[in-house]
Every structure is written in C-alpha cells, then in structure tokens.
Scaffold this motif. Sequence first.
Motif, mmCIF file in Angstrom:
data_model
loop_
_atom_site.group_PDB
_atom_site.id
_atom_site.type_symbol
_atom_site.label_atom_id
_atom_site.label_comp_id
_atom_site.label_asym_id
_atom_site.label_seq_id
_atom_site.Cartn_x
_atom_site.Cartn_y
_atom_site.Cartn_z
ATOM 1 N N ARG A 43 0.826 -1.212 0.000
ATOM 2 C CA ARG A 43 0.000 0.000 0.000
ATOM 3 C C ARG A 43 0.861 1.264 0.000
ATOM 4 O O ARG A 43 0.574 2.239 -0.685
ATOM 5 N N LEU A 44 1.940 1.212 0.791
ATOM 6 C CA LEU A 44 2.768 2.412 0.949
ATOM 7 C C LEU A 44 3.806 2.583 -0.150
ATOM 8 O O LEU A 44 4.139 3.705 -0.526
ATOM 9 N N LEU A 45 4.320 1.458 -0.648
ATOM 10 C CA LEU A 45 5.551 1.563 -1.443
ATOM 11 C C LEU A 45 5.440 1.149 -2.904
ATOM 12 O O LEU A 45 6.403 1.258 -3.639
ATOM 13 N N GLY A 46 4.354 0.650 -3.306
ATOM 14 C CA GLY A 46 4.430 0.350 -4.722
ATOM 15 C C GLY A 46 3.384 -0.630 -5.195
ATOM 16 O O GLY A 46 2.572 -1.068 -4.409
ATOM 17 N N PRO A 47 3.369 -0.884 -6.500
ATOM 18 C CA PRO A 47 4.287 -0.342 -7.491
ATOM 19 C C PRO A 47 4.085 1.163 -7.689
ATOM 20 O O PRO A 47 3.022 1.689 -7.361
ATOM 21 N N LEU A 48 5.110 1.818 -8.177
ATOM 22 C CA LEU A 48 5.074 3.263 -8.328
ATOM 23 C C LEU A 48 3.841 3.677 -9.136
ATOM 24 O O LEU A 48 3.632 3.216 -10.245
ATOM 25 N N ASP A 49 3.030 4.505 -8.536
ATOM 26 C CA ASP A 49 1.779 4.924 -9.169
ATOM 27 C C ASP A 49 1.753 6.456 -9.207
ATOM 28 O O ASP A 49 1.697 7.109 -8.165
ATOM 29 N N PRO A 50 1.785 7.058 -10.392
ATOM 30 C CA PRO A 50 1.834 8.517 -10.473
ATOM 31 C C PRO A 50 0.579 9.201 -9.938
ATOM 32 O O PRO A 50 0.587 10.405 -9.687
ATOM 33 N N ASP A 51 -0.499 8.428 -9.727
ATOM 34 C CA ASP A 51 -1.731 9.017 -9.203
ATOM 35 C C ASP A 51 -1.838 8.904 -7.686
ATOM 36 O O ASP A 51 -2.808 9.350 -7.090
ATOM 37 N N LEU A 69 -3.837 10.109 -0.836
ATOM 38 C CA LEU A 69 -4.446 10.924 -1.887
ATOM 39 C C LEU A 69 -4.272 10.197 -3.212
ATOM 40 O O LEU A 69 -3.157 9.949 -3.654
ATOM 41 N N GLU A 70 -5.385 9.865 -3.814
ATOM 42 C CA GLU A 70 -5.353 9.164 -5.097
ATOM 43 C C GLU A 70 -6.137 9.978 -6.117
ATOM 44 O O GLU A 70 -7.305 10.291 -5.897
ATOM 45 N N VAL A 71 -5.481 10.328 -7.205
ATOM 46 C CA VAL A 71 -6.130 11.126 -8.245
ATOM 47 C C VAL A 71 -6.871 10.196 -9.191
ATOM 48 O O VAL A 71 -6.379 9.122 -9.531
ATOM 49 N N LYS A 72 -8.059 10.617 -9.580
ATOM 50 C CA LYS A 72 -8.821 9.778 -10.506
ATOM 51 C C LYS A 72 -9.643 10.653 -11.440
ATOM 52 O O LYS A 72 -9.800 11.858 -11.206
#
Length: 179
Positions: A43-51, A69-72
Amino acid sequence: MGGLVLRPPTAADVDPILAWRNRPEVTRWLLRTNVDADDLRARLLGPLDPDDHSFVALLGGERVAMGYLEVKDGMGQDRGSGHRKAEALLGWNVSPEHWGRGYGATIAAELLVIAFRELRVHRVTAGCFADNVGSWRVMEKVGMRREQHGVEDSWHAELGWVDGYTYAMLRSEWLDQSC
Ligand SMILES: CC(C)(COP(=O)(O)OP(=O)(O)OC[C@H]1O[C@@H](n2cnc3c(N)ncnc32)[C@H](O)[C@@H]1OP(=O)(O)O)[C@@H](O)C(=O)NCCC(=O)NCCS
C-alpha cells in the motif's frame, strides 16, 4: 503544521506504523481492517503509481499518521477527454496516542493543499462510516461539505450494512477559503 513533518513513505515506515495501525480502535471504522507487513508495504511503497500522493507524518521521528491521496477521473471522463484526473480521493489514519490534538485536521488540510495547489484537481472527495465521528469532524474542520448520507450504503466487517457519508470540496471553494 503542529510540529508534523510530512514526507513520502519509505520501507522503514512499515514496522513502526504496523505497531498502531492494527489496534482495534484504529481498525474499527476502516474498510481494510487488519493488514500485515506485506499488505502495508504494498500500500505504501508500490508499485510506483503517479496518481498516488500518499505520505507519512512524523512527530519528532515517530510515525504518527498517514495521509492518502489518489487522483482519478471524474464521472463521464475517459482517456480521450481533455480534462482527465479531475478528482482526488482522500483518506487519513492517526496513531491513537495522538488523537484529539488536531493532527487529523492537519493531515486533511495538507491533502487539500496537495490536491488543489500542486495537482490542481477540480474537486476532492472523501468518505467514512457515519458513526466515525472523528473522521467526519476532520472533514468539517477543513471546510469540506457533506454531500451524501447514504442509508445503509456501506458494508462494515462486523456490523453489516451501515450508513456512510461522502464529503467533498471544489477547488474554487478552497481558493475562496484560503484567501
Ligand atoms: C479519524 C482520525 C483521523 C481523527 O484524527 P484526530 O487527530 O483525532 O483528528 P482531530 O484532532 O483533528 O479532530 C478530531 C475531531 O473529532 C472529534 N471527535 C473524535 N471522536 C469523536 C466522538 N466519538 N464524538 C464526538 N467527537 C469526536 C474530536 O473532538 C475533534 O473535534 P474538535 O477538534 O472539534 O474537538 C483518527 O481518529 C483515526 O485515525 N481514526 C482511526 C482511523 C480512521 O478511522 N480513519 C478514517 C477512515 S475514514
């Protein structure tokens, strides 16, 4: 910021956060109840998610909170739209030793800054169980508006169907409030 230092999560955060993240008073109103080290690491570390713009909050070196914070995309948007990624979904957890000192509201306020000043999204939303008073108090303290009271719209692992609240704020409202 009340002495809080916010930074992106690192591998060293997993064990200290797990020490309080699974306590019953914390998991009581979480959708994901108990998590193990692998769950939390993922949850904290990955995989790298730009959102994903989640962070850990430290107080004198102690990991006292997390902000999510998750952009959608907004409803009706698709990959061809010119205004993608218009919304940010927010969340927060604070270590119980530090509840009631304004840190939840500080985390939420910082998430609004990231969403509106850095990411320039149109709108933020956050949801909680209606009985999670601390969480919706945090949303009201930072000026978010209760937009939905969903009657028995939310599944609680122990209680079954219970009421949920959805809160939101527009960028224009945040700018007005921040002036
Ligand atoms: C919800 C949570 C983030 C709040 O963090 P916090 O640092 O205590 O938040 P704050 O101190 O900024 O504000 C909490 C407010 O709720 C109030 N509050 C908390 N529980 C309450 C209750 N049962 N009844 C009435 N008010 C309550 C506090 O008095 C405070 O209000 P005030 O500042 O007007 O006095 C924290 O309790 C937490 O991490 N809970 C477990 C995880 C969780 O539920 N996360 C949210 C998932 S949606």
